[in-house]
Design a protein around this motif. Structure first.
Motif, PDB file in Angstrom:
ATOM      1  N   ARG A  51      42.727  -5.822   3.453  1.00  0.00           N
ATOM      2  CA  ARG A  51      43.550  -6.813   4.162  1.00  0.00           C
ATOM      3  C   ARG A  51      43.036  -6.987   5.582  1.00  0.00           C
ATOM      4  N   LYS A  52      43.596  -7.970   6.276  1.00  0.00           N
ATOM      5  CA  LYS A  52      43.141  -8.372   7.611  1.00  0.00           C
ATOM      6  C   LYS A  52      43.002  -7.218   8.629  1.00  0.00           C
ATOM      7  N   PRO A  53      43.963  -6.281   8.714  1.00  0.00           N
ATOM      8  CA  PRO A  53      43.834  -5.235   9.751  1.00  0.00           C
ATOM      9  C   PRO A  53      42.588  -4.355   9.623  1.00  0.00           C
ATOM     10  N   THR A  54      41.931  -4.341   8.460  1.00  0.00           N
ATOM     11  CA  THR A  54      40.753  -3.476   8.312  1.00  0.00           C
ATOM     12  C   THR A  54      39.604  -3.897   9.222  1.00  0.00           C
ATOM     13  N   ASN A  55      39.580  -5.153   9.667  1.00  0.00           N
ATOM     14  CA  ASN A  55      38.466  -5.557  10.530  1.00  0.00           C
ATOM     15  C   ASN A  55      38.569  -4.953  11.934  1.00  0.00           C
ATOM     16  N   GLN A  56      39.697  -4.354  12.260  1.00  0.00           N
ATOM     17  CA  GLN A  56      39.877  -3.690  13.558  1.00  0.00           C
ATOM     18  C   GLN A  56      39.717  -2.168  13.459  1.00  0.00           C
ATOM     19  N   MET A  57      39.460  -1.655  12.255  1.00  0.00           N
ATOM     20  CA  MET A  57      39.488  -0.210  12.027  1.00  0.00           C
ATOM     21  C   MET A  57      38.082   0.388  11.969  1.00  0.00           C
ATOM     22  N   ASP A  58      37.987   1.666  12.365  1.00  0.00           N
ATOM     23  CA  ASP A  58      36.726   2.367  12.196  1.00  0.00           C
ATOM     24  C   ASP A  58      36.768   3.156  10.880  1.00  0.00           C
ATOM     25  N   PHE A  59      35.690   3.861  10.585  1.00  0.00           N
ATOM     26  CA  PHE A  59      35.562   4.555   9.300  1.00  0.00           C
ATOM     27  C   PHE A  59      36.696   5.544   9.055  1.00  0.00           C
ATOM     28  N   HIS A  60      37.041   6.335  10.058  1.00  0.00           N
ATOM     29  CA  HIS A  60      38.053   7.380   9.863  1.00  0.00           C
ATOM     30  C   HIS A  60      39.430   6.785   9.576  1.00  0.00           C
ATOM     31  N   GLU A  61      39.746   5.681  10.206  1.00  0.00           N
ATOM     32  CA  GLU A  61      41.031   5.020   9.948  1.00  0.00           C
ATOM     33  C   GLU A  61      41.068   4.436   8.535  1.00  0.00           C
ATOM     34  N   ILE A  62      39.954   3.847   8.096  1.00  0.00           N
ATOM     35  CA  ILE A  62      39.892   3.297   6.738  1.00  0.00           C
ATOM     36  C   ILE A  62      39.994   4.414   5.712  1.00  0.00           C
ATOM     37  N   LYS A  63      39.319   5.530   5.969  1.00  0.00           N
ATOM     38  CA  LYS A  63      39.384   6.664   5.041  1.00  0.00           C
ATOM     39  C   LYS A  63      40.810   7.204   4.963  1.00  0.00           C
ATOM     40  N   LYS A  64      41.481   7.293   6.091  1.00  0.00           N
ATOM     41  CA  LYS A  64      42.858   7.785   6.121  1.00  0.00           C
ATOM     42  C   LYS A  64      43.778   6.840   5.337  1.00  0.00           C
ATOM     43  N   SER A  65      43.596   5.545   5.516  1.00  0.00           N
ATOM     44  CA  SER A  65      44.394   4.557   4.809  1.00  0.00           C
ATOM     45  C   SER A  65      44.135   4.618   3.307  1.00  0.00           C
ATOM     46  N   LEU A  66      42.874   4.761   2.915  1.00  0.00           N
ATOM     47  CA  LEU A  66      42.513   4.882   1.502  1.00  0.00           C
ATOM     48  C   LEU A  66      43.110   6.154   0.904  1.00  0.00           C
ATOM     49  N   SER A  67      43.031   7.257   1.628  1.00  0.00           N
ATOM     50  CA  SER A  67      43.636   8.511   1.154  1.00  0.00           C
ATOM     51  C   SER A  67      45.128   8.332   0.934  1.00  0.00           C
ATOM     52  N   HIS A  68      45.773   7.617   1.836  1.00  0.00           N
ATOM     53  CA  HIS A  68      47.215   7.387   1.732  1.00  0.00           C
ATOM     54  C   HIS A  68      47.571   6.661   0.440  1.00  0.00           C
ATOM     55  N   GLY A  87      46.806  -3.150 -15.049  1.00  0.00           N
ATOM     56  CA  GLY A  87      46.988  -1.993 -14.185  1.00  0.00           C
ATOM     57  C   GLY A  87      48.243  -2.048 -13.345  1.00  0.00           C
ATOM     58  N   SER A  88      48.420  -1.003 -12.570  1.00  0.00           N
ATOM     59  CA  SER A  88      49.510  -0.914 -11.606  1.00  0.00           C
ATOM     60  C   SER A  88      48.919  -1.117 -10.222  1.00  0.00           C
ATOM     61  N   SER A  89      49.797  -1.354  -9.244  1.00  0.00           N
ATOM     62  CA  SER A  89      49.277  -1.559  -7.894  1.00  0.00           C
ATOM     63  C   SER A  89      50.142  -0.848  -6.866  1.00  0.00           C
ATOM     64  N   PHE A  90      49.529  -0.615  -5.722  1.00  0.00           N
ATOM     65  CA  PHE A  90      50.223  -0.053  -4.574  1.00  0.00           C
ATOM     66  C   PHE A  90      49.520  -0.595  -3.341  1.00  0.00           C
ATOM     67  N   ALA A  91      50.270  -0.832  -2.280  1.00  0.00           N
ATOM     68  CA  ALA A  91      49.665  -1.388  -1.073  1.00  0.00           C
ATOM     69  C   ALA A  91      50.252  -0.748   0.173  1.00  0.00           C
ATOM     70  N   ASN A  92      49.432  -0.698   1.209  1.00  0.00           N
ATOM     71  CA  ASN A  92      49.936  -0.418   2.551  1.00  0.00           C
ATOM     72  C   ASN A  92      49.487  -1.589   3.424  1.00  0.00           C
ATOM     73  N   ARG A  93      49.584  -1.483   4.725  1.00  0.00           N
ATOM     74  CA  ARG A  93      49.261  -2.624   5.587  1.00  0.00           C
ATOM     75  C   ARG A  93      47.785  -3.019   5.517  1.00  0.00           C
ATOM     76  N   GLN A  94      46.901  -2.055   5.239  1.00  0.00           N
ATOM     77  CA  GLN A  94      45.472  -2.330   5.297  1.00  0.00           C
ATOM     78  C   GLN A  94      44.821  -2.577   3.937  1.00  0.00           C
ATOM     79  N   LEU A  95      45.303  -1.925   2.891  1.00  0.00           N
ATOM     80  CA  LEU A  95      44.627  -1.977   1.598  1.00  0.00           C
ATOM     81  C   LEU A  95      45.617  -2.227   0.455  1.00  0.00           C
TER      82      LEU A  95
END
Length: 117
Positions: A86-103, A20-28
């Protein structure tokens, strides 16, 4: 999340990583591979022990599953997707994780722009 929408076996995870291919941001980190023979997308989740205790890891996985459930109508089908938190996800709530996943999904063109309301 229904059983047919999950990736559980190590061989399936390895197939996505190798082919597969990959893409990353700071959280995922997102790995994805197109599979013509399957009628819908499947997801696999990976949350390392470095992120926190079992309660924290399970909470992050629940958030990711719920985010996928809400984004399902806009998801492109025929793909296997593996998400690594990734590590920053442990500081995030649901809406932030959803936004990061959408990104990351938009950047990889796995998510349609938007539905008409």
């Amino acid at each position: 999340m229904k059983k047919q929408y999950r990736i559980k076996k190590n061989e399936e995870f390895q197939y996505v990583f190798r082919n597969g291919s990959s893409f990353a941001n700071r959280q995922l980190v997102l790995y994805y591979v197109k599979k013509e023979e399957q009628p819908h997308f499947r997801i696999g989740l990976s949350v390392s022990k470095k992120i926190g205790n079992a309660v924290m890891r399970n909470q992050i996985k629940r958030y990711l599953r719920q985010a996928f459930l809400e984004l399902e109508p806009r998801m492109k089908q025929n793909y296997d997707v593996v998400v690594i938190a990734r590590k920053p996800t442990n500081q995030m709530d649901f809406h932030e994780i959803k936004k990061s996943l959408s990104h990351v999904l938009k950047k990889t063109n796995l998510l349609a722009k938007s539905l008409k309301a």
